[in-house]
Design a protein around this motif. Sequence first.
Motif, PDB file in Angstrom:
ATOM      1  N   ASP A 153       0.844  -1.177   0.000  1.00  0.00           N
ATOM      2  CA  ASP A 153       0.000   0.000   0.000  1.00  0.00           C
ATOM      3  C   ASP A 153       0.891   1.243   0.000  1.00  0.00           C
ATOM      4  OD1 ASP A 153       0.948   0.328   2.539  1.00  0.00           O
ATOM      5  OD2 ASP A 153      -0.973   0.179   3.545  1.00  0.00           O
ATOM      6  N   GLU A 154       0.288   2.430   0.197  1.00  0.00           N
ATOM      7  CA  GLU A 154       1.029   3.673   0.034  1.00  0.00           C
ATOM      8  C   GLU A 154       2.150   3.838   1.058  1.00  0.00           C
ATOM      9  OE1 GLU A 154      -2.065   3.318   0.898  1.00  0.00           O
ATOM     10  OE2 GLU A 154      -2.390   4.396   2.774  1.00  0.00           O
ATOM     11  N   ASN A 155       2.052   3.131   2.193  1.00  0.00           N
ATOM     12  CA  ASN A 155       3.089   3.262   3.210  1.00  0.00           C
ATOM     13  C   ASN A 155       4.128   2.156   3.130  1.00  0.00           C
ATOM     14  OD1 ASN A 155       1.994   5.558   4.535  1.00  0.00           O
ATOM     15  ND2 ASN A 155       0.382   4.230   5.325  1.00  0.00           N
ATOM     16  N   SER A 163      -6.595  -1.808  -2.201  1.00  0.00           N
ATOM     17  CA  SER A 163      -6.159  -1.429  -0.869  1.00  0.00           C
ATOM     18  C   SER A 163      -7.224  -0.504  -0.292  1.00  0.00           C
ATOM     19  CB  SER A 163      -4.811  -0.728  -0.920  1.00  0.00           C
ATOM     20  OG  SER A 163      -4.946   0.546  -1.485  1.00  0.00           O
ATOM     21  N   ASP A 221      -7.320   2.811  -1.886  1.00  0.00           N
ATOM     22  CA  ASP A 221      -7.997   2.855  -3.187  1.00  0.00           C
ATOM     23  C   ASP A 221      -9.497   2.995  -2.989  1.00  0.00           C
ATOM     24  OD1 ASP A 221      -5.619   2.572  -4.472  1.00  0.00           O
ATOM     25  OD2 ASP A 221      -5.754   0.393  -4.633  1.00  0.00           O
ATOM     26  N   LEU A 228       0.999  20.371  -9.994  1.00  0.00           N
ATOM     27  CA  LEU A 228      -0.062  19.366 -10.103  1.00  0.00           C
ATOM     28  C   LEU A 228      -0.975  19.699 -11.278  1.00  0.00           C
ATOM     29  CD1 LEU A 228      -1.227  16.853  -8.717  1.00  0.00           C
ATOM     30  CD2 LEU A 228      -2.747  18.348  -7.457  1.00  0.00           C
ATOM     31  N   GLU A 258      -9.818  16.043 -11.471  1.00  0.00           N
ATOM     32  CA  GLU A 258      -9.692  14.654 -11.020  1.00  0.00           C
ATOM     33  C   GLU A 258      -8.394  14.453 -10.243  1.00  0.00           C
ATOM     34  OE1 GLU A 258     -11.530  11.934 -10.955  1.00  0.00           O
ATOM     35  OE2 GLU A 258     -13.208  13.082 -11.752  1.00  0.00           O
ATOM     36  N   ALA A 259      -7.325  15.108 -10.696  1.00  0.00           N
ATOM     37  CA  ALA A 259      -6.026  14.953 -10.030  1.00  0.00           C
ATOM     38  C   ALA A 259      -6.107  15.466  -8.594  1.00  0.00           C
ATOM     39  CB  ALA A 259      -4.941  15.696 -10.807  1.00  0.00           C
ATOM     40  N   ARG A 310      -8.851  15.844  -6.799  1.00  0.00           N
ATOM     41  CA  ARG A 310      -9.785  15.004  -6.052  1.00  0.00           C
ATOM     42  C   ARG A 310      -9.076  13.757  -5.522  1.00  0.00           C
ATOM     43  NH1 ARG A 310     -14.224  11.093  -6.442  1.00  0.00           N
ATOM     44  NH2 ARG A 310     -13.208  10.006  -8.137  1.00  0.00           N
ATOM     45  N   ASP A 311      -8.380  13.064  -6.409  1.00  0.00           N
ATOM     46  CA  ASP A 311      -7.668  11.843  -6.014  1.00  0.00           C
ATOM     47  C   ASP A 311      -6.618  12.155  -4.944  1.00  0.00           C
ATOM     48  OD1 ASP A 311      -6.882   8.893  -6.857  1.00  0.00           O
ATOM     49  OD2 ASP A 311      -5.010  10.033  -6.732  1.00  0.00           O
ATOM     50  N   ALA A 312      -5.869  13.238  -5.160  1.00  0.00           N
ATOM     51  CA  ALA A 312      -4.809  13.590  -4.209  1.00  0.00           C
ATOM     52  C   ALA A 312      -5.405  13.933  -2.851  1.00  0.00           C
ATOM     53  CB  ALA A 312      -3.978  14.759  -4.739  1.00  0.00           C
ATOM     54  N   ARG A 341      -6.688  10.700  -1.050  1.00  0.00           N
ATOM     55  CA  ARG A 341      -5.602   9.821  -0.614  1.00  0.00           C
ATOM     56  C   ARG A 341      -4.786  10.453   0.523  1.00  0.00           C
ATOM     57  NH1 ARG A 341      -4.822   5.300  -3.790  1.00  0.00           N
ATOM     58  NH2 ARG A 341      -5.985   5.396  -5.735  1.00  0.00           N
ATOM     59  N   MET A 342      -4.554  11.754   0.441  1.00  0.00           N
ATOM     60  CA  MET A 342      -3.801  12.437   1.501  1.00  0.00           C
ATOM     61  C   MET A 342      -4.548  12.369   2.815  1.00  0.00           C
ATOM     62  SD  MET A 342      -2.153  15.930   0.203  1.00  0.00           S
ATOM     63  CE  MET A 342      -0.786  15.948  -0.917  1.00  0.00           C
ATOM     64  N   LYS A 348      -4.321   8.925   4.275  1.00  0.00           N
ATOM     65  CA  LYS A 348      -3.010   8.647   4.887  1.00  0.00           C
ATOM     66  C   LYS A 348      -2.901   9.343   6.233  1.00  0.00           C
ATOM     67  CE  LYS A 348       1.911   9.265   4.298  1.00  0.00           C
ATOM     68  NZ  LYS A 348       2.307   8.091   5.062  1.00  0.00           N
ATOM     69  N   PHE A 385       5.092   7.410  -4.531  1.00  0.00           N
ATOM     70  CA  PHE A 385       4.049   7.872  -3.606  1.00  0.00           C
ATOM     71  C   PHE A 385       4.544   9.120  -2.891  1.00  0.00           C
ATOM     72  CE2 PHE A 385       3.072   3.351  -3.878  1.00  0.00           C
ATOM     73  CZ  PHE A 385       1.694   3.327  -3.878  1.00  0.00           C
ATOM     74  N   VAL A 404      -0.023   9.750  -1.957  1.00  0.00           N
ATOM     75  CA  VAL A 404      -0.664   9.866  -3.271  1.00  0.00           C
ATOM     76  C   VAL A 404       0.206   9.164  -4.308  1.00  0.00           C
ATOM     77  CG1 VAL A 404      -1.604  11.415  -4.992  1.00  0.00           C
ATOM     78  CG2 VAL A 404      -1.651  12.062  -2.594  1.00  0.00           C
ATOM     79  N   ASN A 446      -3.042   8.290  -9.472  1.00  0.00           N
ATOM     80  CA  ASN A 446      -3.606   9.618  -9.711  1.00  0.00           C
ATOM     81  C   ASN A 446      -3.932   9.774 -11.189  1.00  0.00           C
ATOM     82  OD1 ASN A 446      -3.267  12.766 -10.173  1.00  0.00           O
ATOM     83  ND2 ASN A 446      -3.732  12.439  -8.020  1.00  0.00           N
ATOM     84  N   GLN A 453      -7.677   9.783 -13.807  1.00  0.00           N
ATOM     85  CA  GLN A 453      -7.886  10.760 -14.882  1.00  0.00           C
ATOM     86  C   GLN A 453      -8.067  10.066 -16.229  1.00  0.00           C
ATOM     87  OE1 GLN A 453      -4.900  13.955 -14.944  1.00  0.00           O
ATOM     88  NE2 GLN A 453      -4.276  13.307 -12.918  1.00  0.00           N
TER      89      GLN A 453
END
Lengths: 286, 210
Positions: free
Chosen positions: A61-63, A77, A80, A261, A270-271, A273-275, A278-279, A282, B159, B163, B168, B172
């Motif tokens: 996963d991200e970590n 995950s 996600d 970004l 979308e970028a 939103r996703d960021a 996810r941030m 975390k 990451f 992120v 990401n 898109q």
Amino acid sequence: MHTHTRSLLAALVLTLFCSTLALAAPAAAASASVADDKPVGVVQAVRPPLLLAYGDVDIWDENGRVIQKPAPGEKMSTADAAAETPDPLEGWNRMWFGFNDKLYFWALKPVAQGYSFVIPERPRLWVNNFIHNLGFPVRFVSLMLQGKPDAAAVETSRFIGNTAFGLGGFADVTADLKPYKPIPSTEQDLGLTFGYWGAGNGFYLVWPFIGPSSGRDTVGYAGDYFLDPASYIHPWYWSIAAKGYEKVNEVSLRIGDYETLKDASVDPYEAVRDAYLRMRFKKMND
Amino acid sequence: MKKISVLAGLLLLTACLCSPAFAGEPLDRLKTGVDKVVDILSDPALKGAAKKVERQQKMRAVSDSFFDWRELSRRAAAEHWAKFTPKQQDDFVVAFSELLQKTYIRKLDKYNNEKVSYLKEQIEGNQAFVNTLVAMKDKSIPINYVMIKRDQWLVYDVFVEGVSLVKNYRTQFAKILVKESPEALIQRIKDKIKALDEGKNVDDAVGKDG
């Protein structure tokens, strides 16, 4: 109740009302069409998970933790899943995203640039420390509500240390001091607390001036408002001015991040939103 | 004899104690790459606006030997990748990596001696995960890399604060690809690059402060 508190609540209620209206319309349409096809109850979510449907299973996963698969076929995950938060108000959100984008480039950024031209970086970092130090009540209450008394205690001693020996918080004298035993991240707020309790994001929501948020984080943000000392500055316009200055100082230290970004993405909305999702996810688990 | 065994024991002990210092192959490779980038950015001979083109060319050479652009693009396109013809796949990889290099190399230009510490490395089959921490002026930012073993270890995902770069873009691209053809997506990326080249970007106005 103060006038500004009342107007804040009114704005909140209005936006939530508008969102619910917009939310209700497509949902009603969807349920109507579903009812035509099959009897209710048999209907399942037919849409396969969009992500990872192509055979590459992520190991970490991200970590960097190995992803545990709770059920066969479950390949996403938890981060996600958080990033898949529905966006039923996309048109509405995109409108405010555009508004905030213009606000940034036409007002906030020029002001922050002028400000950083006059004030060198070091004093701006001091101001940043001072503001962060004042945000102690938000972090303390959130940590206590999350049942992390040790982290809350460390945060309290940092607050006392920085206030007493760091010139009222302008110097971050406790930054290099390690707690006796490792503690979870103290950068918490009420939205993250609700998430920690198990509340989902609900839906993605973009606010004018505030930026990306979600149903859950909006409620948290409203609560944080009452824990922020700057909300209690008396004539309301000084309170707004203080918060505006906080924002300008913060942006002056981050100029260029949003630009990168935006430049790098094919769909900036979308970028972001996703960021954001996810941030937040975390931060909640740190 | 006794002396020798004591010596041997000491040697063994030292070897055991030192072994964590010898990082595995992926981490070493990552470190070399990052060090190269830092060298270019802090080379006094390459400083200044006049050397910008030369500096960026060198950065590109490093990043090309450091990233698996194909793997990265394939994962970003996800299940739509199969819809691409081989030619489209190649075009997509070229365009996408160009966009990434353009924007992120420019961002790295603002590098100001931030320190990178390498925390942890995990290897599983032909893939590896490396945790690093970058100390910025007011906070530390976790940056993690996922790598895959080809001839050498190459990075295919990064990451930043949780992120994922690949994911990401996956969101898109997926949004565009359900409505449009792969060709249209490639064209969109190319248009974006063109807009950046023409200076319609927002970043150049930033200047040196900030």
